[in-house]
Write a protein that holds these residues in place. Structure first.
Motif, PDB file in Angstrom:
ATOM      1  N   GLN A   1      41.840  25.916  37.277  1.00 13.73           N
ATOM      2  CA  GLN A   1      42.028  27.344  37.022  1.00 13.73           C
ATOM      3  C   GLN A   1      42.375  28.093  38.295  1.00 13.73           C
ATOM      4  O   GLN A   1      43.162  29.043  38.267  1.00 13.73           O
ATOM      5  CB  GLN A   1      40.773  27.916  36.376  1.00 13.73           C
ATOM      6  CG  GLN A   1      40.591  27.452  34.923  1.00 13.73           C
ATOM      7  CD  GLN A   1      39.308  27.960  34.304  1.00 13.73           C
ATOM      8  OE1 GLN A   1      38.223  27.682  34.796  1.00 13.73           O
ATOM      9  NE2 GLN A   1      39.416  28.702  33.220  1.00 13.73           N
ATOM     10  N   ALA A   2      41.825  27.655  39.434  1.00 19.23           N
ATOM     11  CA  ALA A   2      42.188  28.277  40.703  1.00 19.23           C
ATOM     12  C   ALA A   2      43.661  28.026  41.029  1.00 19.23           C
ATOM     13  O   ALA A   2      44.356  28.917  41.538  1.00 19.23           O
ATOM     14  CB  ALA A   2      41.295  27.729  41.830  1.00 19.23           C
ATOM     15  N   ILE A   3      44.129  26.815  40.726  1.00 15.69           N
ATOM     16  CA  ILE A   3      45.545  26.502  40.951  1.00 15.69           C
ATOM     17  C   ILE A   3      46.426  27.359  40.051  1.00 15.69           C
ATOM     18  O   ILE A   3      47.440  27.914  40.481  1.00 15.69           O
ATOM     19  CB  ILE A   3      45.802  25.008  40.678  1.00 15.69           C
ATOM     20  CG1 ILE A   3      45.102  24.151  41.736  1.00 15.69           C
ATOM     21  CG2 ILE A   3      47.299  24.704  40.677  1.00 15.69           C
ATOM     22  CD1 ILE A   3      45.074  22.674  41.392  1.00 15.69           C
ATOM     23  N   ALA A   4      46.036  27.467  38.782  1.00 12.16           N
ATOM     24  CA  ALA A   4      46.833  28.240  37.837  1.00 12.16           C
ATOM     25  C   ALA A   4      46.954  29.690  38.270  1.00 12.16           C
ATOM     26  O   ALA A   4      48.002  30.332  38.081  1.00 12.16           O
ATOM     27  CB  ALA A   4      46.199  28.172  36.433  1.00 12.16           C
ATOM     28  N   GLY A   5      45.884  30.227  38.874  1.00 11.95           N
ATOM     29  CA  GLY A   5      45.924  31.605  39.313  1.00 11.95           C
ATOM     30  C   GLY A   5      46.915  31.861  40.426  1.00 11.95           C
ATOM     31  O   GLY A   5      47.345  32.999  40.644  1.00 11.95           O
TER      32      GLY A   5
ATOM     33  N   TRP B   1      45.330  26.761  30.423  1.00 10.02           N
ATOM     34  CA  TRP B   1      45.474  26.613  31.877  1.00 10.02           C
ATOM     35  C   TRP B   1      46.637  27.448  32.394  1.00 10.02           C
ATOM     36  O   TRP B   1      46.531  28.108  33.417  1.00 10.02           O
ATOM     37  CB  TRP B   1      45.675  25.141  32.221  1.00 10.02           C
ATOM     38  CG  TRP B   1      45.865  24.915  33.692  1.00 10.02           C
ATOM     39  CD1 TRP B   1      44.906  25.029  34.655  1.00 10.02           C
ATOM     40  CD2 TRP B   1      47.072  24.564  34.363  1.00 10.02           C
ATOM     41  NE1 TRP B   1      45.453  24.767  35.882  1.00 10.02           N
ATOM     42  CE2 TRP B   1      46.776  24.474  35.731  1.00 10.02           C
ATOM     43  CE3 TRP B   1      48.378  24.307  33.932  1.00 10.02           C
ATOM     44  CZ2 TRP B   1      47.734  24.140  36.685  1.00 10.02           C
ATOM     45  CZ3 TRP B   1      49.329  23.970  34.870  1.00 10.02           C
ATOM     46  CH2 TRP B   1      49.019  23.891  36.237  1.00 10.02           C
ATOM     47  N   GLN B   2      47.738  27.404  31.692  1.00  8.84           N
ATOM     48  CA  GLN B   2      48.908  28.143  32.148  1.00  8.84           C
ATOM     49  C   GLN B   2      49.760  28.542  30.951  1.00  8.84           C
ATOM     50  O   GLN B   2      49.908  27.778  29.996  1.00  8.84           O
ATOM     51  CB  GLN B   2      49.729  27.297  33.119  1.00  8.84           C
ATOM     52  CG  GLN B   2      50.886  28.046  33.765  1.00  8.84           C
ATOM     53  CD  GLN B   2      51.687  27.162  34.692  1.00  8.84           C
ATOM     54  OE1 GLN B   2      51.839  25.970  34.424  1.00  8.84           O
ATOM     55  NE2 GLN B   2      52.195  27.721  35.762  1.00  8.84           N
ATOM     56  N   ARG B   3      50.307  29.737  31.002  1.00  4.32           N
ATOM     57  CA  ARG B   3      51.217  30.203  29.956  1.00  4.32           C
ATOM     58  C   ARG B   3      52.602  30.359  30.576  1.00  4.32           C
ATOM     59  O   ARG B   3      52.772  30.990  31.607  1.00  4.32           O
ATOM     60  CB  ARG B   3      50.728  31.527  29.369  1.00  4.32           C
ATOM     61  CG  ARG B   3      51.687  32.177  28.396  1.00  4.32           C
ATOM     62  CD  ARG B   3      50.974  33.154  27.494  1.00  4.32           C
ATOM     63  NE  ARG B   3      50.174  32.431  26.510  1.00  4.32           N
ATOM     64  CZ  ARG B   3      49.496  33.029  25.529  1.00  4.32           C
ATOM     65  NH1 ARG B   3      49.507  34.352  25.426  1.00  4.32           N
ATOM     66  NH2 ARG B   3      48.800  32.312  24.662  1.00  4.32           N
ATOM     67  N   ASP B   4      53.566  29.755  29.925  1.00  2.02           N
ATOM     68  CA  ASP B   4      54.931  29.742  30.457  1.00  2.02           C
ATOM     69  C   ASP B   4      55.905  30.151  29.352  1.00  2.02           C
ATOM     70  O   ASP B   4      55.531  30.235  28.177  1.00  2.02           O
ATOM     71  CB  ASP B   4      55.271  28.339  30.969  1.00  2.02           C
ATOM     72  CG  ASP B   4      56.329  28.336  32.064  1.00  2.02           C
ATOM     73  OD1 ASP B   4      57.004  29.369  32.234  1.00  2.02           O
ATOM     74  OD2 ASP B   4      56.479  27.299  32.726  1.00  2.02           O
TER      75      ASP B   4
END
Length: 306
Positions: free
Chosen positions: A300-304, A175-178
């Motif tokens: 996924q839209a939020i993550a973008g 979902w997200q890479r940090d």
């Protein structure tokens, strides 16, 4: 196995049962054929096949009416009931419509994923799907494999921990890479590797794990860090950091949010480490397939945008 369990069904074309039911109800080949959108000759042929399969005449013509035999009269209620039941149960699943959905989703989380994901998720989802409800569950392990496979949770929001393995029945997306950063009180002016190793640390262990990703990287370098506090919750830790000389390594997105509530300073991690991946896990055969697919699209839209 089917031959053993259902010998009668193996002998009969089940498409013939609606023919029987229509003729029984209407007492007419013509009207039955119209209802089933068949020609009268095709219906007569189907009725002939059913008579052969059941070894009974089933219907006798008396004038313009088709009168049932004793055996047909006995069969009729069971066939009508079975057809009604199957017709109700075999309706194709409707396409998911968020505006009218009332699903309740069980989602496995940590306090980090709840803190970083759900404020943005609810802001996006509530106007689109006001009837959807969420039950958030803390689980004692990651990635909630047992619970997902058992259907006890619909989604799991987790992060990469040691010994995670892929499972053929689970869908897994990042979902997200940090990146990891280090938070400290505002009095610290710098943070070198030597400073990091000399300090005491607060470490979040949501599943009571004995060693984390950063500990493995330090071990490869020949170092260990001094862990003063282990806690399953991330949310109290920043306030401990604010009022002590201890350090805490957390993802940058969380550090920046927490710095708005506590007086903290953010430093780059003074050594190389793998990225922090937040993942979404779901069962490929979820009973809430439509809503979980839609929800993953929203995530996924939020993550973008983050």
């Amino acid at each position: 196995m089917l031959n053993i369990m259902h010998p009668a069904l193996r002998r009969i074309d089940l498409n013939l049962l609606p023919v029987f039911d229509a003729v029984y109800r209407h007492r007419s080949v013509r009207i039955a054929a119209e209802e089933l959108i068949m020609s009268t000759s095709a219906l007569s042929h189907a009725l002939s096949r059913l008579r052969t399969a059941l070894n009974d005449p089933l219907f006798f013509r008396e004038g313009h009416r088709m009168c049932p035999s004793v055996y047909a009269t006995q069969l009729a209620p069971a066939i009508a009931s079975a057809l009604t039941f199957l017709n109700q149960q075999l309706i194709p699943q409707p396409d998911f419509s968020p505006a009218v959905a009332t699903d309740c989703l069980q989602i496995a989380i940590t306090d980090f994923t709840a803190f970083c994901v759900f404020p943005a998720l609810m802001h996006k989802v509530q106007p689109l799907a006001p009837g959807i409800r969420f039950e958030l569950r803390y689980l004692p392990h990651s990635p909630a494999l047992t619970e997902l496979l058992a259907g006890e949770v619909d989604l799991a929001l987790g992060f990469n921990v040691l010994n995670e393995t892929e499972h053929p029945d689970l869908d897994e997306i990042t979902w997200q890479r940090d990146e990891y950063v280090v938070i400290s009180n505002v009095n610290r002016a710098r943070l070198t590797l030597e400073d990091y190793l000399a300090a005491s640390h607060v470490v979040v262990t949501p599943w009571n794990e004995t060693q984390g990703v950063l500990d493995i990287e330090l071990e490869r370098m020949g170092h260990t860090r001094q862990v003063a506090i282990k806690t399953p919750s991330m949310l109290s830790a920043p306030f401990i950091i604010e009022h002590s000389d201890m350090l805490m390594a957390i993802p940058r997105s969380a550090a920046e949010r927490l710095a708005r509530s506590a007086h903290l300073k953010i430093f780059p991690l003074p050594f190389d480490a793998p990225p922090f991946d937040v993942k979404i896990y779901s069962h490929k055969r979820s009973g809430h397939r439509g809503v979980t697919h839609w929800l993953k699209q929203q995530l996924q839209a939020i993550a973008g945008k983050m």
